[in-house]
Design a protein around this motif. Structure first.
Motif, mmCIF file in Angstrom:
data_model
loop_
_atom_site.group_PDB
_atom_site.id
_atom_site.type_symbol
_atom_site.label_atom_id
_atom_site.label_comp_id
_atom_site.label_asym_id
_atom_site.label_seq_id
_atom_site.Cartn_x
_atom_site.Cartn_y
_atom_site.Cartn_z
ATOM 1 N N THR A 141 0.840 -1.199 0.000
ATOM 2 C CA THR A 141 0.000 0.000 0.000
ATOM 3 C C THR A 141 0.875 1.250 0.000
ATOM 4 O O THR A 141 0.586 2.221 -0.696
ATOM 5 N N LEU A 143 3.746 1.565 -1.331
ATOM 6 C CA LEU A 143 4.289 1.765 -2.673
ATOM 7 C C LEU A 143 3.298 2.508 -3.553
ATOM 8 O O LEU A 143 3.678 3.332 -4.379
ATOM 9 N N VAL A 144 2.017 2.209 -3.385
ATOM 10 C CA VAL A 144 1.004 2.895 -4.192
ATOM 11 C C VAL A 144 0.847 4.336 -3.719
ATOM 12 O O VAL A 144 0.648 5.248 -4.522
ATOM 13 N N LEU A 145 0.949 4.536 -2.409
ATOM 14 C CA LEU A 145 0.702 5.870 -1.883
ATOM 15 C C LEU A 145 1.900 6.795 -2.065
ATOM 16 O O LEU A 145 1.740 8.010 -2.092
#
Lengths: 369, 498
Positions: A141, A143-145
């Motif tokens: 998560t 990494l996405v944020l």
């Protein structure tokens, strides 16, 4: 945990960085040092780096055991469990502080009339749900944020510069009152928050499936980059607002953001930006919650998923310990003086014991030869 | 193998078959005898609607011409039969169950006196649809042919595109009653063997009475059932399947449906179209960015509108705020109810549009556009801004190439609207974070759903939000196609550094 999770080094390093951002940008760090906050923070970051080296040394000594397993293996069952449990309690308390911060921030900026307990409940549910999945999913998560948060902060600073809000004279004079206030601000306050909190990652380092040197360089680079970013973001508040307003404002960054205004469309960007602050807070809180849950799971042997509601409930209850925000902030300052116990003393003891046991073993081996 | 059977054995075998088929009128048994009163020495069984009449008469011709050899050796008779039969595929079947299965699959079973079992000759010729343009995934540039309901036709279309001996087709029958042919297709040497092995394991575990569409298979073999997000892609385009096979994916084709499955897939795959590789890369990159923006619009726009107008009006510029307030003056409902009502109306119109007969189409669009849009605004039931928001959201949701993904967004959108109406922006975040965490936890056949973003695979960024020119995509996507990473030689080297 159901199965042993493994994480990639890149995701661990990025999660480490976002964890350090956490709630740091919420406050003015090193307010006692006035315009020299950056010197105080740099000093603290340097000391924090020494602490990180200490944690790395622990990890290097035994890269297969996490913090709780280390305690138990090297300190014996009773003392080890006591150590482990106190670490878990410390992580849970830190999570509860983040929880309260987040809910208070929501009340302050977004939902003034919603009762605090409702916000606390929603937040703890969302974060405990994240903790349920374990560290790997949290890191994914992150990494996405990361791009979203990076772009937001970058955009913010570009706006500050392009709108001519930065005033460098706010940084002068350097060392107005000498090194005294700087030293006082840095030790132990800034060392323990945010930099020393990386002790939590002793729980996560063993999840990485990579060589020690790769992990170490990734974490060190991540730490260096994020320390510079944090020092910069913190100092921007002083550059934009001046020490007077920055010191007395509840959330100085949002105060600065409110000054951004252009094309009659982008106003009150603080409302969007508070969501970015939430993400940082949430990541940090989830990381602490996973740390505390892992601790309870390892110490008591209760299943990981069953520990999540237990720790979540404890964190929720702890978040009510202050009657109001001012008390919460004050309590935070008091508690900071206890932080070195968990961030410096206990890890140092642990490392010494590990080294002692290893050298003993080595000497026994030598004798047998 | 067995001793010579008594003359009654063929008759009894035929009787047994007739009985098993319940004397169905379409079950034809054609008997051959030496003389008018002689007992039959050979018989052909088939289902009349499943065989091709031309092939059948070819088969019968070859059988009639046969003269009985003097010796009764079963193997000799069989070998003789095999050489005489003038149709493509001939195989030996042993038990009566096997004979029936062959007959039900459209083969003709040739039973001979003195030979145990039968010979099945493929004379299939069931009626089939011709190849047409796919209706659910149209392209401007690219092949216009789509899959049909016939598995053989579909496999032919793939084989025609990939003329390589490494293309593997593994077939099995699924469904106790339907005995549906399900084929796994992959390229040996590119597809990951673990994925193929896992697929075999999951397909073999399916025990259901019927498989009528690939959706049945998809629900069984997907990693997690309780998720709105599709973890297996479906397509009716052979070129899409071919492209995926060449990237290391595995396809599952099911007889009786034009929709084939592709696995494993990641979240970002649902935003790509096969046309992306036929058009110029720069245009495609722009289109892809638009698709991702549309994804966020269709997911978030109504919720953001509700949250901002209900809780955070101070975010709006003053002139816009005044105009919105004026529009909402006579509206009796709170923004949340207004948005839910309009979204629901749109969903009803959309569903009606799919099911109704084509000729009524214009009527629905008149009712939808004029009555529900314009008249509702004029009557003061909803604000004009809300109509704009809802229509834009609806249009944006059609930009996403995958219907499964846009359906997932529709589902999530309603939940987010509720959260936005009760807790504003905080509520939206409290809805999005669990969604993101859930997506981060998903896997498709062992491949993380949010790859290449989480975990990071920089190599795959060449073909994600933007697509780089073909000559720069030298390698297959990491993880999925990592077994055989090199896709092309360096073009510049070969053309002398042009």
């Amino acid at each position: 945990m159901m199965e042993r999770q493994t994480v990639t080094v890149s995701s661990l390093a990025i999660a480490f960085a976002l964890f350090e951002v956490g709630s740091t940008t919420l406050f003015l760090i090193g307010a006692e040092a006035n315009q020299d906050a950056w010197i105080a923070m740099s000093l603290a970051a340097a000391i924090g780096f020494v602490l990180l080296m200490l944690y790395m040394a622990i990890y290097r000594a035994d890269p297969h055991r996490d913090l709780f397993a280390l305690c138990r293996f090297y300190l014996g069952r009773w003392l080890g469990n006591a150590f482990g449990f106190s670490f878990a309690a410390y992580f849970a308390y830190e999570a509860s502080r983040n929880l309260r911060d987040l809910a208070e921030l929501t009340m302050l900026i977004l939902l003034n009339r919603t009762p605090l307990f409702v916000l606390l409940t929603i937040t703890v549910l969302v974060v405990a749900n994240t903790a349920r999945y374990g560290a790997k999913v949290l890191f994914y998560t992150c990494l996405v944020l990361l791009p979203m948060m990076a772009v937001s902060y970058l955009f913010l600073n570009i706006m500050f510069v392009s709108m001519n809000l930065i005033r460098f004279q706010n940084m002068l004079p350097v060392l107005e009152n000498g090194w005294g206030p700087i030293w006082q601000a840095a030790v132990p306050r800034i060392v323990s928050f945010p930099f020393g909190q990386s002790v939590l990652f002793l729980v996560f380092f063993p999840l990485a499936k990579a060589s020690f040197s790769r992990l170490r360089s990734a974490v060190y680079v991540s730490y260096a980059v994020i320390a510079v970013v944090l020092i910069f973001l913190n100092q921007v508040n002083i550059l934009v607002l001046g020490t007077g307003i920055a010191k007395n404002s509840m959330v100085p960054l949002l105060e600065s953001v409110q000054l951004i205004e252009f094309a009659n469309v982008f106003e009150r960007m603080d409302i969007f930006f508070v969501l970015v602050l939430f993400l940082g807070l949430g990541i940090k809180m989830a990381a602490f919650l996973i740390g505390a849950t892992t601790g309870l799971h390892k110490v008591t042997g209760i299943g990981y998923k069953k520990c999540v509601p237990l720790i979540g409930g404890a964190v929720y209850a702890l978040s009510f310990s202050s009657p109001n925000y001012v008390h919460h902030i004050w309590l935070g300052k008091v508690v900071t003086y206890w932080d070195p116990l968990f961030q410096i003393a206990l890890p140092a003891i642990l490392l010494i014991v590990i080294w002692a046991r290893h050298s003993k073993k080595a000497s026994v081996l030598k004798k047998s030869e | 193998m067995q001793e010579a059977l008594s003359p009654s054995s063929l008759a009894s075998a035929l009787n047994q078959l007739r009985e098993r088929m319940g004397n169905s009128s379409d079950f034809i048994v054609r008997e051959f005898a030496d003389g008018p009163s002689a007992p039959p020495r050979m018989a052909v069984c088939y289902l009349t609607e499943l065989v091709d009449q031309e092939q059948l008469s070819l088969l019968l011709d070859s059988l009639v011409a046969e003269t009985r050899s003097d010796d009764d050796d079963a193997e000799r008779i069989e070998a003789d039969l095999r050489t005489r039969i003038r149709v493509g595929n001939v195989r030996r079947v042993h038990s009566s169950d096997e004979i029936l299965a062959a007959v039900l699959a459209g083969e003709a079973a040739i039973l001979s006196d003195g030979v145990a079992g039968a010979i099945a000759a493929s004379v299939q010729g069931a009626p089939k649809r011709s190849i047409e343009e796919p209706s659910s995934q149209t392209v401007v540039r690219g092949p216009k042919e789509g899959f049909t309901e016939d598995l053989n036709v579909n496999l032919a279309q793939i084989r025609r595109r990939i003329r390589s001996p490494d293309l593997r087709v593994e077939e099995r029958l699924v469904g106790r009653y339907t005995q549906t042919r399900v084929s796994a297709v992959y390229i040996e040497g590119i597809a990951r063997p673990e994925v193929v092995e896992e697929l075999r394991r999951r397909l073999d575990a399916i025990d259901i009475d019927s498989v009528l569409e690939s959706g049945y298979i998809e629900e069984f073999i997907q990693d997690k059932s309780f998720t709105p997000f599709p973890t297996i892609q479906n397509t009716e385009r052979p070129d899409t399947i071919a492209a995926h096979l060449l990237e290391g994916h595995v396809a599952v084709l099911v007889d009786g449906t034009p929709f084939a499955l592709v696995l494993p897939v990641t979240f970002f795959k649902f935003f790509l179209s096969s046309e992306d590789y036929y058009q110029r890369y720069d245009i495609v990159s722009l289109v892809r960015i638009i698709r991702f923006i549309s994804f966020f619009v269709s997911l978030l726009l109504p919720s953001l509108y509700v949250a901002i107008t209900t809780f955070q009006q101070e975010m709006l510029p003053t002139t816009m705020l005044i105009s919105l307030a004026a529009q909402r003056e006579g509206v009796p409902l709170p923004a949340l109810m207004e948005a839910l009502l309009m979204e629901l109306t749109f969903e009803v119109i959309r569903e009606a549009g799919i099911r109704m007969p084509r000729v009524i189409g214009p009527a629905i669009s008149i009712v939808g556009a004029l009555v529900l849009g314009q008249a509702a605004v004029q009557a003061g039931l909803v604000s004009g801004a809300m109509v704009i928001i809802v229509s834009f959201t609806a249009i944006a949701s059609f930009v996403i190439p995958s219907i499964a993904m846009s359906a997932a967004i529709r589902l999530v959108r309603f939940g987010l609207m509720f959260l936005a109406g009760t807790f504003g922006l905080f509520g939206i975040l409290a809805g999005l974070v669990p969604l993101l965490v859930h997506m981060a936890s998903l896997e498709s056949f062992g491949v993380p759903y949010l790859m290449p973003v989480a975990p990071l695979r920089f190599r795959n960024f060449k073909d994600l939000v933007i697509r780089v020119p073909w000559r720069l995509m030298k390698s297959r996507p990491a993880v999925i196609g990592s077994r055989n990473p090199t896709r092309q030689a360096d073009y510049r080297d070969k053309t002398g550094g042009r």
